[in-house]
Design an enzyme around this catalytic site. Structure first.
Site, short mmCIF file in Angstrom:
data_model
loop_
_atom_site.label_atom_id
_atom_site.label_comp_id
_atom_site.label_asym_id
_atom_site.label_seq_id
_atom_site.Cartn_x
_atom_site.Cartn_y
_atom_site.Cartn_z
CG HIS A 1 -1.66 -1.27 1.43
ND1 HIS A 1 -2.80 -1.62 0.72
CD2 HIS A 1 -1.35 -2.34 2.21
CE1 HIS A 1 -3.18 -2.83 1.11
NE2 HIS A 1 -2.31 -3.30 2.00
CB SER B 1 11.60 21.77 -15.38
OG SER B 1 10.85 22.95 -15.53
#
Ligand code: ARG
Length: 497
Positions: free
Chosen positions: A166, A285
């Protein structure tokens, strides 16, 4: 037309107005481009030349066409191959265009090439012939990815890392255990592709339109000249069957689904600082100068979507088709080719990223004990001393609930007194509990088959290496089968040109 006196096969001698199949009556109109698969057929151009050659050699051997006609056709095919797909005349598809080009070169006798066959068995043979090579490419990429995972894993049998369920810290494991889990998955993906190969590698040639032919053809012979392992026997099945497409695409989709999980982990682990991708596998970026993003892994993750889309398209197109041939089939195989291209590339990129990534041992070790990930090991220890596991679980859970911050020996001891009525040392020596709380010792302690203890992982890795060798041998045997057949076809063609 190079041979004027054979002209007139399409009525006006202008083969570009329509191919030899369409003639004047079906020369096109608004739907001409819609009907044509010529551009997409570039993928099967070489395959079609091979299929034509094998068919013509067989027709000659069987005495169905004359040897001089066979030689003329094979000569023309050689020229057409050299000129390439772009040089083909207009046509409804590559099969019609090549036949037109043959007739353009040698006149009407070129029309004997299409004796005892149809474009239906022809296209099915071409797709299978080409897809075989593509499956082998993706298989090569997959075994290379497995090799990389196994090699990098071998360097990290002692590198402890957090294992997650999880996405939460669950139990400490090792980088070797983690990476070899993907090598295991990819071994099954390889198996599925090898299985698919077997069923792709069957010859439909000689089925004709679907209904067989009165000519005394030798289907085994064309199959063997093309390197196929056997026949799709029933001619109606042979011309219609495309289950090999969705089987292959399903295998490819399974492979890409495996890779998408690996890619996702690497995105998450990069973000956590557990692993650093090489610059070649990262991107930055355009505005944020500090960024180093795991873009390649995001694209690998996305490629599973391409494969799933292809599988869905194939199942949708093929569902409910009546026997035997329907033109819907023309739009099926491109989905398999697109899926296989996307996934082969993604597999190579994933392998490259894993081969060059750096695992941050210190950060991994620090993180390995976070979130009381050693809790299960403590409960196991208590259970080994005779406490029922469920009760041991309760002791550790009680300590975990009460502790504020990391769970210490004293927290466990207090919980044991509450739950069991006795302190821990009535059951297990203090040093053993302290060792169980250490993530490194914890990972080392789990030596069950397939577990993360270094010895257990070494055994797993050695099994993975053996399977890898066996799969490589299977792939090489297929490759040799194909190249041996190509050589024997070449010999037969050379003998005639
Ligand atoms: N281009 C066609 C295809 O890919 C070839 C078969 C055409 N056959 C026919 N009966 N119209 O399916």
């Amino acid at each position: 037309m190079s041979d004027g006196d054979d002209g007139g096969h399409n009525g006006n001698g202008d083969t570009n107005a329509g191919d030899v199949v369409r003639r004047d009556r079906f020369s096109g109109g608004p739907a001409r481009g819609f009907l044509s698969s010529l551009a997409a057929d570039e993928r099967i151009f070489e395959a079609d030349i091979a299929v034509d050659r094998a068919h013509v050699v067989m027709l000659d051997e069987q005495g169905i066409i004359g040897s001089d006609d066979a030689s003329a056709i094979l000569n023309a095919l050689g020229e057409i191959e050299a000129a390439g797909h772009e040089a083909l005349p207009d046509g409804e598809d590559v099969h019609a265009a090549i036949e037109t080009a043959v007739i353009d070169r040698i006149g009407e006798r070129g029309g004997r090439m299409h004796t005892a066959r149809s474009r239906n068995d022809e296209v099915a043979a071409c797709i299978r012939y080409r897809l075989r090579a593509d499956i082998l490419d993706v298989l090569e990429a997959t075994v290379e990815a497995r090799r990389v995972l196994i090699d990098v894993a071998s360097e990290h049998t002692e590198t402890v890392m957090p294992g997650f369920t999880h996405l939460q810290p669950a139990q400490p494991t090792t980088v070797a255990h983690y990476l070899s889990s993907y090598a295991s998955s990819l071994a099954r993906d390889t198996g599925r592709l090898l299985d698919a190969f077997e069923r792709v590698n069957q010859s439909p040639l000689g089925a004709a339109a679907f209904a067989g032919t009165p000519f005394d053809i030798d289907r085994e012979r064309t199959a063997s000249l093309l390197g196929f392992g056997g026949l799709v026997e029933n001619s109606m099945d042979a011309a219609s069957a495309r289950d090999f497409l969705f089987e292959t695409t399903a295998a490819v989709a399974a492979l890409s689904t495996t890779l998408s999980g690996l890619a996702e982990d690497l995105v998450v682990y990069s973000n956590a600082g557990y692993v650093e991708l090489a610059d070649a596998y990262a991107s930055t970026s355009s505005i944020m100068p500090q960024k180093k993003n795991p873009d390649t892994m995001e694209l690998v993750r996305a490629s599973a979507g391409d494969a799933a889309a292809g599988l869905n398209a194939l199942l949708s197109i093929l569902k409910g088709l009546p026997r035997a041939y329907n033109r819907d089939l023309q739009r099926a195989h491109p989905h398999a080719f697109d899926a296989i291209d996307a996934v082969a590339e993604a597999t190579n990129v994933a392998a490259g990223a894993v081969a060059t990534a750096e695992w941050r041992a210190e950060a991994l070790e620090d993180a390995a004990g976070e979130g009381f990930s050693t809790a299960t090991g403590v409960a196991d220890l208590l259970a080994m001393s005779g406490v029922p596991f469920r009760t041991a679980h309760e002791v550790v859970a009680t300590a975990a609930e009460r502790a504020d911050g990391s769970v210490l020996y004293d927290d466990l001891d207090a919980a044991a007194i509450d739950v069991l009525g006795d302190g821990l040392d009535a059951y297990v020596a203090q040093e053993e509990i302290r060792a169980a709380l250490d993530p490194i010792a914890s990972a080392r302690s789990r030596g069950s088959v397939g577990g993360p203890a270094p010895d257990a992982v070494e055994t797993t890795l050695s099994n993975l290496r053996s399977t890898l060798v066996a799969d490589r041998e299977a792939i090489e045997a297929y490759e040799h089968g194909i190249s041996d057949a190509a050589r024997s076809l070449e010999t037969e063609v050379d003998r005639r040109v």
